[in-house]
Design an enzyme around this catalytic site. Structure first.
Site, PDB file in Angstrom:
ATOM      1  CG  ASP A 486      -2.232  -0.706   1.157  1.00 56.80           C
ATOM      2  OD1 ASP A 486      -2.469  -0.897   0.000  1.00 56.80           O
ATOM      3  OD2 ASP A 486      -2.599  -1.063   2.190  1.00 56.80           O
TER       4      ASP A 486
HETATM    5  C1  BGC Z   1      -2.821  -3.689   4.391  1.00 52.20           C
HETATM    6  C2  BGC Z   1      -2.419  -4.944   3.080  1.00 52.20           C
HETATM    7  C3  BGC Z   1      -1.367  -4.349   2.472  1.00 52.20           C
HETATM    8  C4  BGC Z   1      -0.114  -4.532   3.478  1.00 52.20           C
HETATM    9  C5  BGC Z   1       1.282  -4.037   2.963  1.00 52.20           C
HETATM   10  C6  BGC Z   1      -1.667  -3.909   5.267  1.00 52.20           C
HETATM   11  O1  BGC Z   1      -1.839  -2.915   6.153  1.00 52.20           O
HETATM   12  O2  BGC Z   1      -3.884  -4.213   5.175  1.00 52.20           O
HETATM   13  O3  BGC Z   1      -3.723  -4.611   2.320  1.00 52.20           O
HETATM   14  O4  BGC Z   1      -0.930  -5.420   1.488  1.00 52.20           O
HETATM   15  O5  BGC Z   1      -0.531  -3.535   4.543  1.00 52.20           O
HETATM   16  O6  BGC Z   1       1.171  -2.551   2.813  1.00 52.20           O
END
Ligand code: BGC
Length: 812
Positions: A486
């Protein structure tokens, strides 16, 4: 260094036993399995909600409070002026004995003080919208005890977000009703709400309080509420301000005598025309009925037994016996339990997720269901349909949706270009587990718009097309707002500290930002899609997608290889990310994981080199970090990832979620020793043994992130419970390490083990069959030599499915 221990596993009872209330962080558990949920810490802190932790919060909780974890369901015992709680908090009166047992959807907290034992069993009975609190008071002394017992719950005004901010309104809306031993919370029921909550006890009460200030005292705390300290309830009736519920009960206990009290925190919904029984008086019929179902020790004990049997059945589906308790307890108990919890909550409500920030994630939920589908496939099926219903016609997705409405969440929007692939991942896992191909024919809308329904298969097709239709200059997938990471925001340029990286404008015009992680993810899921198409006779579609897979593999080999590892991405301007040419963050874990899982370039040695590079550059004492070296400065072109200090979160933290990707890569490559050593590093039971203090968070579940080697305090854990790590750890150990893999026509058996592994058995319930599988590794890391099914040799590694009981012997 020897670290202080706060508890231990009790495998026999499937419990974690906490023996010191001052854990390095609140160690919590979850109650409830479908609609009514509670979070409960080892000192009884936490809160309850119905379905949605944001929109239907039943009791109030204050995050990041001082002291930590202040607020919850509390019992105060005033014994001749000494006031204490069975869970130590909030009074923190030193106890003669304290113990908290977190079990499967229940928690039992026991405290003893001056010859009185108070033991509380907390659970949400199956299919009931209520939390039971069964309090047992026992007089272990030689004298008669006259105790003054006060219960305590604080109501939340339903919407957990506005509850914390809209005080000009909130302080005037609170309303309650009191009827015998039941306190009803009915704020906003007079207008648009059709629900209320209640707090009941199954005995006559000698007083009550419903107004917080009156009960606590404006300048007192939960640790010393005035009414409790004086041993005198005020019989207050809340009008506005902050409504609470507290019962007052006088208890006399003879030496040796024991008494049960059943407290019930319930939630009720009424039809619009049945809301009131008299003007201003709520219709309590359903509340009375619910209370009647749970108002005796016998009824409650029976409901508890049902809950335990429910968990027996769930945990009997996959059971391993390796003789290594640290592995067996994670596989048989805690990993599966965490999978259920993450399936239920996605990333919405924990002691790190406030329940108001996030709904259910599209990608998160698809991954979660892979850890859960063997437990209750029908719920996984419904989840797939719910998730797909939020997809757009072009295959793009809302990143999140709200569980109460099942509608896409506009605040976060979409544009995360990995999202569509995960729908294949989840659906394929469901069909392999169940053999239920009919799900592909379900009619599912786009963006929940009536009239837009197409088959689920069509959703899978547009998911794949979304990747193919969004390729960049190297014919690699465009990343969009971000991919799985993200925080890798390659098209969102922000100098404004007041905007969220997740919602900053996503500039796609002219972008060259491509993701190698999506490339690998696409190859893995598209191969699955091709196999599925072949299976259901869609050969043309299979051929079409196979071409896309081949093209993607070519593109990765040509433009995604850096010499010793796979690149991570190209930025907006087409510059390499995760390359030896970069100053920092030369290597990232995600593309190593997915491209090795996709086995891209294995024949050219790419896979082996990539896995070696993970060991060399990413591995440390506590697991593999996300990138190395960490970013030391903010890079405008990269976004949030570079906003974190070194070693934390997506900037070189050990993001446990992605370690299993590399471990699976190792398994596919047959490197069992390496796979196991990576796995054991982040396996909670191994961490529990050595690092309870350093690790801080619950030692019985995985956390999202452990501080990496560049961090100030490497090994410190954060964001426990709700993480894709749960499902990935499960998928990895059950299918790739222990090697029991559901397939369309049966179970594929292909373990990948450390050389030291001894014989082990797996009991696997699969559809209508029960398999008893014994594996003889013979010192081999990989490679099945021979399988027999009920004494008959089997060709290949798939044991064909047939109902009934079967014995399987596997020699490696
Ligand atoms: C989110 C995931 C994401 C991960 C890495 C998590 O907090 O829920 O969807 O892939 O972070 O960024």
């Amino acid at each position: 260094m020897e670290q202080k221990r706060y508890g231990h596993f009790d495998d026999e009872n499937r419990e974690y036993v906490i023996t010191d209330p001052k854990t390095p962080w609140p160690w919590i558990n979850y109650l409830g399995n479908e609609d009514f949920f509670s979070l409960i810490s080892n000192t009884a802190g936490g809160y309850s909600f119905y379905k949605d932790a944001k929109f239907r919060r039943i009791t109030r909780y204050r995050y990041n409070n001082v002291p930590m974890d202040n607020g919850g369901r509390y019992f105060y015992i005033n014994d001749g002026g000494t006031v204490w709680n069975p869970g130590w908090k909030p009074c923190k009166t030193p106890l003669d004995f304290y113990e908290c047992r977190h079990g499967m959807s229940y928690t039992r907290i026991t405290g003893r003080k001056n010859g009185v034992e108070a033991s509380v069993l907390f659970f949400v009975p199956l299919k009931k919208w209520a939390e039971v609190q069964k309090l047992t008071l026992t007089n272990q002394s030689k004298e008669v005890k006259q105790l003054k017992l006060f219960s305590f719950e604080e109501w939340c005004l339903w919407n957990a977000a506005t509850d914390m901010e809209n005080f000009q309104r909130n302080f005037s809306t609170g309303e309650v009703e009191i009827e015998n031993s039941t306190i009803y919370h009915k704020t906003e029921y007079r207008e648009r709400r059709n629900h209320y909550a209640f707090y009941h006890v199954n005995t006559e009460i000698q007083g009550y309080d419903t107004d917080r200030e009156t009960f606590v005292g404006l300048y007192n705390e939960f640790a010393n509420p005035e009414a409790v300290m004086e041993g005198k309830p005020r019989n207050s009736h809340a009008h506005g301000w902050s409504p609470i519920a507290s019962h007052y009960i006088e208890v006399t206990l003879q030496p040796g005598e024991s008494k049960d009290f059943i407290f019930l925190l319930g939630y009720i919904e009424n039809a619009q025309d049945e809301k009131f029984q008299a003007p201003q008086v709520i219709n309590k019929q359903k509340a009375h009925a619910l209370i009647a179902e749970l108002d005796t020790t016998e009824k409650v004990d029976k409901a508890f037994q049902e809950l335990c049997q429910y968990w027996d059945a769930l945990l009997n589906i996959y059971k391993v016996n390796t003789g290594n308790p640290k592995l067996d307890r994670m596989v048989n108990i805690w990993n599966q339990y965490q999978c259920m919890v993450t399936f239920n909550f996605s990333r919405s409500a924990s002691f790190f997720e406030s329940g108001i920030g996030r709904g259910m994630g599209f990608r998160d939920s698809n991954q979660d269901l892979v850890g859960f589908v063997h437990q209750i496939p029908s719920r996984a099926r419904q989840r797939i349909i719910d998730i797909a219903s939020t997809q757009f016609p072009d295959g793009g997705c809302y990143h999140q949706y709200q569980p109460l409405t099942k509608r896409g969440n506009n605040d976060i929007g979409g544009g995360f270009n990995d999202d569509p692939c995960w729908l294949i991942f989840g659906t394929v896992a469901y069909i392999k587990e169940t053999g239920d191909f009919s799900i592909l024919d379900e009619m599912v809308p786009f963006d929940n718009q009536p009239g837009s329904e197409v088959t689920l298969f069509e959703h899978l097709k547009v998911s794949m097309d979304h990747v193919i239709n969004n390729l960049g200059p190297h014919m690699l997938p465009l990343i969009g707002r971000a991919d799985w990471n993200d925080c890798l925001n390659l098209n969102c340029f922000s100098w404004d500290p007041n905007e969220s990286f997740q919602t900053t404008e996503n500039v796609s015009e002219g972008t060259k930002a491509e993701s190698l992680m999506i490339a690998g993810l696409f190859v893995v899921t598209a191969k699955d899609y091709v196999a599925l198409c072949q299976k259901i006779g869609k050969t043309e579609e299979a051929a079409r997608m196979q071409q896309a897979v081949d093209a993607m593999i070519d593109a990765v080999k040509k433009h995604g290889w850096d010499g010793e590892w796979y690149l991570r991405a190209y930025d907006f301007y087409g510059r390499k990310i995760g390359s030896n040419e970069c100053d920092e963050a030369k290597i990232f874990i995600e593309s190593q994981g997915w491209c090795t899982m996709a086995e891209i370039g294995a024949e050219d040695g790419m896979v082996a080199k990539s896995l070696d590079s993970c060991k060399k550059y990413l591995e440390c004492e506590h697991g593999m970090v996300l990138n190395n070296p960490a970013f030391t400065k903010y890079i405008y072109e990269y976004g949030e990832i570079s906003s974190y200090p070194e070693g934390y979160k997506e900037n070189a933290g050990i993001f446990c979620h992605n370690n299993p990707w590399v471990i699976i890569g190792e398994c596919l490559a047959g490197r069992g020793n390496d796979a196991w050593s990576h796995y054991a590093k982040i396996l909670p039971s191994y961490v529990e043994e050595k690092y309870q203090t350093l690790h801080k968070v619950e030692p019985y579940v995985n956390c999202q992130m452990v501080a990496g080697k560049d961090a100030f305090r490497p090994g410190e854990g954060k964001n426990s419970w709700l993480t894709g790590t749960a499902a990935w750890m499960w998928y990895t150990v059950s299918e790739f390490i222990l090697g029991i893999k559901p397939d369309y026509d049966g179970i594929r058996i292909d373990p990948c083990l450390p050389e030291t592994a001894g014989d082990y058995t797996v009991q696997r319930k699969f559809r209508d069959a029960q398999y008893e599988i014994t594996i003889h590794p013979n010192g081999q890391q990989k490679g099945v030599k021979q399988i027999t099914l009920d004494g008959q040799p089997v060709q290949g590694t798939v044991i064909p499915y047939s109902a009934g009981k079967h014995t399987v012997e596997v020699t490696m």
